[in-house]
Design a protein around this motif. Structure first.
Motif, PDB file in Angstrom:
ATOM      1  N   VAL A   1       0.677  -1.271   0.060  1.00 29.95           N
ATOM      2  CA  VAL A   1       0.129   0.073   0.021  1.00 29.95           C
ATOM      3  C   VAL A   1       0.868   1.298   0.085  1.00 29.95           C
ATOM      4  O   VAL A   1       0.261   2.176  -0.265  1.00 29.95           O
ATOM      5  N   GLY A   2       1.976   1.285  -0.003  1.00 26.70           N
ATOM      6  CA  GLY A   2       2.972   2.237   0.446  1.00 26.70           C
ATOM      7  C   GLY A   2       3.292   2.993  -0.812  1.00 26.70           C
ATOM      8  O   GLY A   2       3.386   2.245  -1.914  1.00 26.70           O
ATOM      9  N   ALA A   3       3.049   4.507  -0.907  1.00 27.49           N
ATOM     10  CA  ALA A   3       3.444   5.104  -2.449  1.00 27.49           C
ATOM     11  C   ALA A   3       4.709   5.611  -2.391  1.00 27.49           C
ATOM     12  O   ALA A   3       5.568   6.073  -1.276  1.00 27.49           O
ATOM     13  N   PRO A   4       5.494   5.640  -3.465  1.00 25.13           N
ATOM     14  CA  PRO A   4       6.759   6.176  -3.563  1.00 25.13           C
ATOM     15  C   PRO A   4       6.759   7.616  -3.257  1.00 25.13           C
ATOM     16  O   PRO A   4       5.750   8.233  -3.359  1.00 25.13           O
ATOM     17  N   GLU A   5       8.123   8.260  -2.891  1.00 24.94           N
ATOM     18  CA  GLU A   5       7.848   9.658  -2.404  1.00 24.94           C
ATOM     19  C   GLU A   5       8.893  10.184  -3.270  1.00 24.94           C
ATOM     20  O   GLU A   5       9.871   9.693  -3.919  1.00 24.94           O
ATOM     21  N   ARG A   6       8.838  11.648  -3.292  1.00 24.32           N
ATOM     22  CA  ARG A   6      10.045  12.663  -3.783  1.00 24.32           C
ATOM     23  C   ARG A   6      10.732  12.930  -2.863  1.00 24.32           C
ATOM     24  O   ARG A   6      10.457  13.567  -1.859  1.00 24.32           O
ATOM     25  N   LEU A   7      12.052  12.552  -3.127  1.00 19.55           N
ATOM     26  CA  LEU A   7      13.023  12.790  -2.168  1.00 19.55           C
ATOM     27  C   LEU A   7      14.313  13.190  -2.528  1.00 19.55           C
ATOM     28  O   LEU A   7      14.644  12.921  -3.832  1.00 19.55           O
ATOM     29  N   ARG A   8      15.076  14.009  -2.175  1.00 18.82           N
ATOM     30  CA  ARG A   8      16.381  14.481  -2.405  1.00 18.82           C
ATOM     31  C   ARG A   8      17.484  14.114  -1.301  1.00 18.82           C
ATOM     32  O   ARG A   8      17.108  14.320  -0.125  1.00 18.82           O
ATOM     33  N   VAL A   9      18.344  13.546  -1.794  1.00 21.54           N
ATOM     34  CA  VAL A   9      19.406  13.057  -0.832  1.00 21.54           C
ATOM     35  C   VAL A   9      20.807  13.732  -1.073  1.00 21.54           C
ATOM     36  O   VAL A   9      21.295  13.433  -2.316  1.00 21.54           O
ATOM     37  N   VAL A  10      21.492  14.513  -0.166  1.00 20.34           N
ATOM     38  CA  VAL A  10      22.523  15.183  -0.221  1.00 20.34           C
ATOM     39  C   VAL A  10      23.534  14.476   0.831  1.00 20.34           C
ATOM     40  O   VAL A  10      23.489  14.220   1.937  1.00 20.34           O
ATOM     41  N   VAL A  11      24.837  13.884   0.319  1.00 19.16           N
ATOM     42  CA  VAL A  11      25.894  13.423   1.177  1.00 19.16           C
ATOM     43  C   VAL A  11      27.095  14.136   1.064  1.00 19.16           C
ATOM     44  O   VAL A  11      27.742  14.636   0.045  1.00 19.16           O
ATOM     45  N   ASP A  12      27.455  14.780   2.290  1.00 18.25           N
ATOM     46  CA  ASP A  12      28.998  15.353   2.396  1.00 18.25           C
ATOM     47  C   ASP A  12      28.838  16.479   1.340  1.00 18.25           C
ATOM     48  O   ASP A  12      29.814  16.939   0.733  1.00 18.25           O
ATOM     49  N   GLY A  13      27.427  17.507   1.116  1.00 18.25           N
ATOM     50  CA  GLY A  13      27.331  18.421   0.271  1.00 18.25           C
ATOM     51  C   GLY A  13      27.069  18.308  -1.039  1.00 18.25           C
ATOM     52  O   GLY A  13      26.907  19.293  -1.847  1.00 18.25           O
TER      53      GLY A  13
ATOM     54  N   PRO B   1      29.857  -0.324  12.410  1.00 21.56           N
ATOM     55  CA  PRO B   1      29.690   1.131  13.384  1.00 21.56           C
ATOM     56  C   PRO B   1      30.731   1.681  14.001  1.00 21.56           C
ATOM     57  O   PRO B   1      30.896   2.274  15.132  1.00 21.56           O
ATOM     58  N   SER B   2      31.854   1.326  13.615  1.00 21.70           N
ATOM     59  CA  SER B   2      33.206   1.936  14.017  1.00 21.70           C
ATOM     60  C   SER B   2      34.116   2.347  12.927  1.00 21.70           C
ATOM     61  O   SER B   2      35.456   2.779  13.161  1.00 21.70           O
ATOM     62  N   ASP B   3      33.637   2.602  11.651  1.00 18.27           N
ATOM     63  CA  ASP B   3      34.496   2.850  10.599  1.00 18.27           C
ATOM     64  C   ASP B   3      34.542   4.667  10.352  1.00 18.27           C
ATOM     65  O   ASP B   3      35.210   5.021   9.591  1.00 18.27           O
ATOM     66  N   GLY B   4      33.508   5.097  11.148  1.00 14.99           N
ATOM     67  CA  GLY B   4      33.245   6.746  10.897  1.00 14.99           C
ATOM     68  C   GLY B   4      32.569   7.093   9.886  1.00 14.99           C
ATOM     69  O   GLY B   4      32.898   8.188   9.318  1.00 14.99           O
ATOM     70  N   LEU B   5      31.635   6.240   9.452  1.00 16.01           N
ATOM     71  CA  LEU B   5      31.140   6.840   8.028  1.00 16.01           C
ATOM     72  C   LEU B   5      29.535   6.178   8.325  1.00 16.01           C
ATOM     73  O   LEU B   5      29.416   5.236   9.002  1.00 16.01           O
ATOM     74  N   LEU B   6      28.730   6.992   7.726  1.00 20.90           N
ATOM     75  CA  LEU B   6      27.234   6.659   7.445  1.00 20.90           C
ATOM     76  C   LEU B   6      27.106   5.865   6.208  1.00 20.90           C
ATOM     77  O   LEU B   6      27.515   6.280   5.200  1.00 20.90           O
ATOM     78  N   ASP B   7      26.323   4.676   6.246  1.00 19.52           N
ATOM     79  CA  ASP B   7      26.017   4.130   5.067  1.00 19.52           C
ATOM     80  C   ASP B   7      24.473   4.465   4.604  1.00 19.52           C
ATOM     81  O   ASP B   7      23.757   4.617   5.280  1.00 19.52           O
TER      82      ASP B   7
ATOM     83  N   GLY C   1      29.005   8.476   3.716  1.00 18.34           N
ATOM     84  CA  GLY C   1      29.595   9.728   3.945  1.00 18.34           C
ATOM     85  C   GLY C   1      29.586  10.079   5.446  1.00 18.34           C
ATOM     86  O   GLY C   1      29.098   9.103   6.232  1.00 18.34           O
ATOM     87  N   ARG C   2      30.047  11.395   5.586  1.00 12.64           N
ATOM     88  CA  ARG C   2      30.017  11.678   6.922  1.00 12.64           C
ATOM     89  C   ARG C   2      28.743  12.627   7.471  1.00 12.64           C
ATOM     90  O   ARG C   2      28.438  12.806   8.695  1.00 12.64           O
ATOM     91  N   GLU C   3      27.952  13.085   6.474  1.00  9.45           N
ATOM     92  CA  GLU C   3      26.727  13.701   6.766  1.00  9.45           C
ATOM     93  C   GLU C   3      25.806  13.558   5.633  1.00  9.45           C
ATOM     94  O   GLU C   3      26.240  13.402   4.339  1.00  9.45           O
ATOM     95  N   VAL C   4      24.698  13.500   5.710  1.00 12.68           N
ATOM     96  CA  VAL C   4      23.629  13.213   4.928  1.00 12.68           C
ATOM     97  C   VAL C   4      22.280  14.055   5.302  1.00 12.68           C
ATOM     98  O   VAL C   4      22.006  13.973   6.179  1.00 12.68           O
ATOM     99  N   THR C   5      21.806  14.563   4.264  1.00 11.08           N
ATOM    100  CA  THR C   5      20.468  15.289   4.240  1.00 11.08           C
ATOM    101  C   THR C   5      19.412  14.903   3.578  1.00 11.08           C
ATOM    102  O   THR C   5      19.822  14.682   2.137  1.00 11.08           O
ATOM    103  N   ILE C   6      18.454  14.613   4.014  1.00 11.40           N
ATOM    104  CA  ILE C   6      17.093  13.902   3.263  1.00 11.40           C
ATOM    105  C   ILE C   6      16.061  14.952   3.322  1.00 11.40           C
ATOM    106  O   ILE C   6      15.762  15.426   4.351  1.00 11.40           O
ATOM    107  N   SER C   7      15.767  15.335   1.984  1.00 15.39           N
ATOM    108  CA  SER C   7      14.300  16.419   1.915  1.00 15.39           C
ATOM    109  C   SER C   7      13.279  15.774   1.352  1.00 15.39           C
ATOM    110  O   SER C   7      13.634  15.000   0.332  1.00 15.39           O
TER     111      SER C   7
END
Length: 302
Positions: A169-181, A213-219, A254-260
């Motif tokens: 039942v879930g619908a796809p979403e409009r998303l924007r993903v920015v990683v390390d700028g 969880p110890s490599d200093g990075l987000l997957d 990456g080290r930082e991620v923004t999802i909009s």
């Protein structure tokens, strides 16, 4: 003698008093252990604030309990100095699975007695909310919400029921993903976007199969499997940790991620929220120190 404060969540449906008594008995064979039962975040914070000299804070519970303890200690400014530990007693125990902790709580407690603190990473947003395992947006978040009513009756199988319902039942979403700028993905056909430190969600699904969880990075993993047949194929591969091989899945680190997005539904460490339009998470490398009663470092599944 090592002093320990063991936190038991009185509202956790999977809590078993007999098992907890065995866990405490094992720890008390060599440690001075105080037990505190809390049900609300304010209670937990008050207990931790009044035990500043404790050598080890032990969470006895599942992923939600673990998140709550780490969040409270982070908000109190007690990390990374405070050593923490986990005795997995929840429904999913996803982060414990990433670390290779023993399934049996008593064995896990026994392993803590000779364990050494290891530095592990945290993800933190601008409001100071932490993620100790994973956060996901889209159908995956909806799956967690749908699973809620089933978990008490079916245990880990409840996650599977929720995932099936959400996938239909879930619908796809409009998303924007920015990683390390850098913009790494965008579109209106995103089924799921996941960010994390741990590998598993939903009681054992390897959503982020290479996370360490110890490599200093987000997957970060983003799925565009929007049509129903592709969703089903994606889901089957996800169960084996092979979904990242698909051409409609993007995987980065990456080290930082923004999802909009537009009024996103998202699940952070099992807690579902909605209505957000943007969120940024950044890594705090070696954000806390944990006694790991198992392998010294998480190893990739064969």
């Amino acid at each position: 003698m090592t002093s320990a404060l063991l936190i038991a969540n009185t509202s956790a449906g999977s809590a078993d008093d007999d098992v907890l008594d065995e866990v405490v008995a094992v720890l008390r064979s060599r440690w001075d252990v105080e037990v505190a039962r809390t049900a609300k975040p304010d209670e937990l914070r008050d207990v931790l604030a009044s035990h500043t000299d404790t050598d080890v804070v032990v969470a006895a519970g599942g992923d939600g309990s673990w998140h709550a303890v780490v969040q409270a200690l982070h908000s109190l400014g007690r990390l990374p100095e405070q050593v923490v530990a986990l005795v997995p007693m929840g429904t999913g125990n996803d982060f414990a699975r990433t670390l290779g902790l023993p399934d049996d709580p008593v064995d896990a407690a026994r392993g803590l007695l000779d364990a050494e603190p290891q530095p592990l990473d945290l993800a933190v947003d601008k409001d100071g909310a932490v993620v100790v395992n994973a956060v996901h947006v889209g159908v995956g978040a909806l799956a967690g919400e749908e699973a809620g009513p089933w978990k008490r009756r079916l245990g880990p199988l409840g996650y599977a029921v929720g995932a099936v319902k959400a996938g239909l039942v879930g619908a796809p979403e409009r998303l924007r993903v920015v990683v390390d700028g850098r913009l790494v993905d965008h579109g209106d056909d995103v089924v799921q976007a996941a960010v994390g430190i741990g590998r598993y969600v939903g009681g054992g699904a390897p959503l982020l199969p290479d996370a360490d969880p110890s490599d200093g990075l987000l997957d970060i993993t983003i799925s565009h499997a929007d049509a129903l047949p592709r969703r089903l194929a994606y889901g089957l591969r996800l169960l084996r940790g092979r979904h990242t091989e698909r051409d409609d899945v993007v995987s980065v680190r990456g080290r930082e991620v923004t999802i909009s997005g537009d009024a996103m539904t998202w699940n952070a460490d099992g807690e579902v929220s909605d209505g957000l339009r943007t969120r940024t998470w950044r890594i705090e490398q070696a954000g806390y120190r944990m006694l790991v009663s198992g392998p010294d470092k998480p190893t990739q599944d064969e």
